[in-house]
Design a protein around this motif. Structure first.
Motif, short mmCIF file in Angstrom:
data_model
loop_
_atom_site.label_atom_id
_atom_site.label_comp_id
_atom_site.label_asym_id
_atom_site.label_seq_id
_atom_site.Cartn_x
_atom_site.Cartn_y
_atom_site.Cartn_z
N GLY A 26 0.72 -0.83 0.35
CA GLY A 26 0.32 -0.32 0.02
C GLY A 26 1.00 1.67 0.00
N PRO A 27 -0.09 2.62 -0.27
CA PRO A 27 1.16 3.85 -0.54
C PRO A 27 1.89 4.24 0.54
N LYS A 28 1.75 4.02 1.85
CA LYS A 28 1.56 4.39 3.01
C LYS A 28 2.05 3.67 4.10
N HIS A 29 2.61 2.40 3.56
CA HIS A 29 3.08 0.79 4.32
C HIS A 29 5.06 2.02 4.50
N TYR A 30 5.78 1.79 5.65
CA TYR A 30 6.74 2.03 5.24
C TYR A 30 8.07 1.49 4.56
N ASN A 31 7.58 0.23 4.03
CA ASN A 31 8.76 -0.44 3.33
C ASN A 31 7.65 -0.80 1.74
N ARG A 32 6.64 0.05 1.73
CA ARG A 32 6.73 0.21 -0.09
C ARG A 32 8.38 0.86 -0.72
N PRO A 33 7.93 0.16 -2.12
CA PRO A 33 9.14 1.57 -3.27
C PRO A 33 9.66 2.57 -3.20
N ASN A 34 10.58 3.12 -2.99
CA ASN A 34 10.85 4.44 -2.63
C ASN A 34 10.51 5.19 -1.57
N GLY A 35 9.60 4.19 -0.27
CA GLY A 35 9.10 5.09 0.75
C GLY A 35 10.30 5.23 1.66
N LEU A 36 10.94 4.25 2.29
CA LEU A 36 12.19 5.44 2.88
C LEU A 36 13.02 6.27 2.12
N TYR A 37 13.29 6.06 0.78
CA TYR A 37 14.09 7.68 0.20
C TYR A 37 13.13 8.51 0.26
N HIS A 38 11.92 8.58 0.07
CA HIS A 38 10.82 9.61 0.17
C HIS A 38 10.54 10.32 1.33
N THR A 39 10.63 9.08 2.74
CA THR A 39 10.42 9.92 3.95
C THR A 39 11.36 10.28 4.66
#
Length: 264
Positions: free
Chosen positions: A27-40
């Protein structure tokens, strides 16, 4: 796809490519989403003054090891673009590891890919820790040598100190009768075997293992075959090329030799 994008379209695009239903579940809010760590996280601190990057990662990439050099190179390019600076990247080659449930077969290929990045990406430097892994723990507990080797790389490559900061690696190979002489870059004053015998070395023809003894002379490792090998036979030499090894060949800065494969 833009770096840092975190929309539903991202997951619909990535899931089929990675053949992973797990991606769809993030999902778009999961901390392990693709690019999530980079983005946040990473993008949020972009602009702060930094001298370079220290990177230690790769275990989870074992199932897709053939992509690692491309993914890591893209990450480096992305971060440099984000900072608008050609940041030095100092990274650690994967540690040795073997476990009953979670074997490290893909680690060997990732190590090769990591060394490839160190050769072809400007200002990317690799530290070797093939001597401080733990056979049954993917997170080795000996952290001090890792930090010290990264510090040596930083002093030598980033801050310009004239010191030996790189691990020994193969330069030239020569066959002399029933001996094979391997010359190393970055040996310093002397290569040293820490122990009674050299660990992690395998010598074979296409059909069978070949018995041998070894000697270390200055920046040379000499492999003395116990029998004559004809010019028609291919000799394969492998060093630290299994999932777990305890490398004990060092240069004068106490840095362990990198894994290598040679065919003669």
């Amino acid at each position: 796809m833009n770096v840092g994008t975190s929309t539903e379209d991202t997951y619909r695009t990535l899931a089929p490519l990675l053949e992973s239903p797990y991606i769809k579940q993030l999902g778009p809010k999961h901390y392990n989403r693709p690019n999530g760590l980079y983005h946040t996280m990473v993008k949020e601190i972009a602009g702060y003054t930094v001298q370079g990057v220290i990177w230690y990662q790769g275990e989870a990439d074992a199932p897709k090891a053939s992509l690692y050099d491309k993914l890591f190179t893209a990450l480096i390019e992305c971060w440099r673009e984000t900072w608008k600076d050609e940041l030095p990247f100092l990274f650690v080659q994967l540690a040795p590891f073997r476990d009953i449930e979670c074997k490290g077969e893909g680690f060997l290929y990732i190590r090769k890919q990591q060394e490839k990045v160190s050769k072809y990406v400007q200002k990317a430097y690799m530290a070797s820790i093939m001597d401080v892994g733990m056979e049954y723990d993917v997170h080795p507990k000996l952290k001090r040598p890792v930090g010290e080797r990264l510090a040596l790389l930083a002093l030598g490559k980033v801050y310009g100190h004239n010191i030996l900061c790189e691990a020994p690696e193969v330069d030239q190979v020569m066959k002399e009768g029933n001996s094979i002489r391997i010359t190393f870059h970055h040996a310093g004053e002397q290569l040293v075997v820490n122990g009674d015998k050299l660990n992690g070395l395998q010598v074979s023809t296409a059909e069978r293992p070949v018995p041998y003894t070894t000697e270390v002379k200055a920046n040379n490792l000499v492999i003395i075959l116990d029998e004559e090998i004809t010019s028609l036979e291919t000799i394969n030499i492998r060093f630290a090329c299994s999932d777990y090894e305890e490398v004990n060949l060092y240069n004068s800065a106490d840095l362990p030799a990198k894994p290598f494969k040679i065919t003669i």
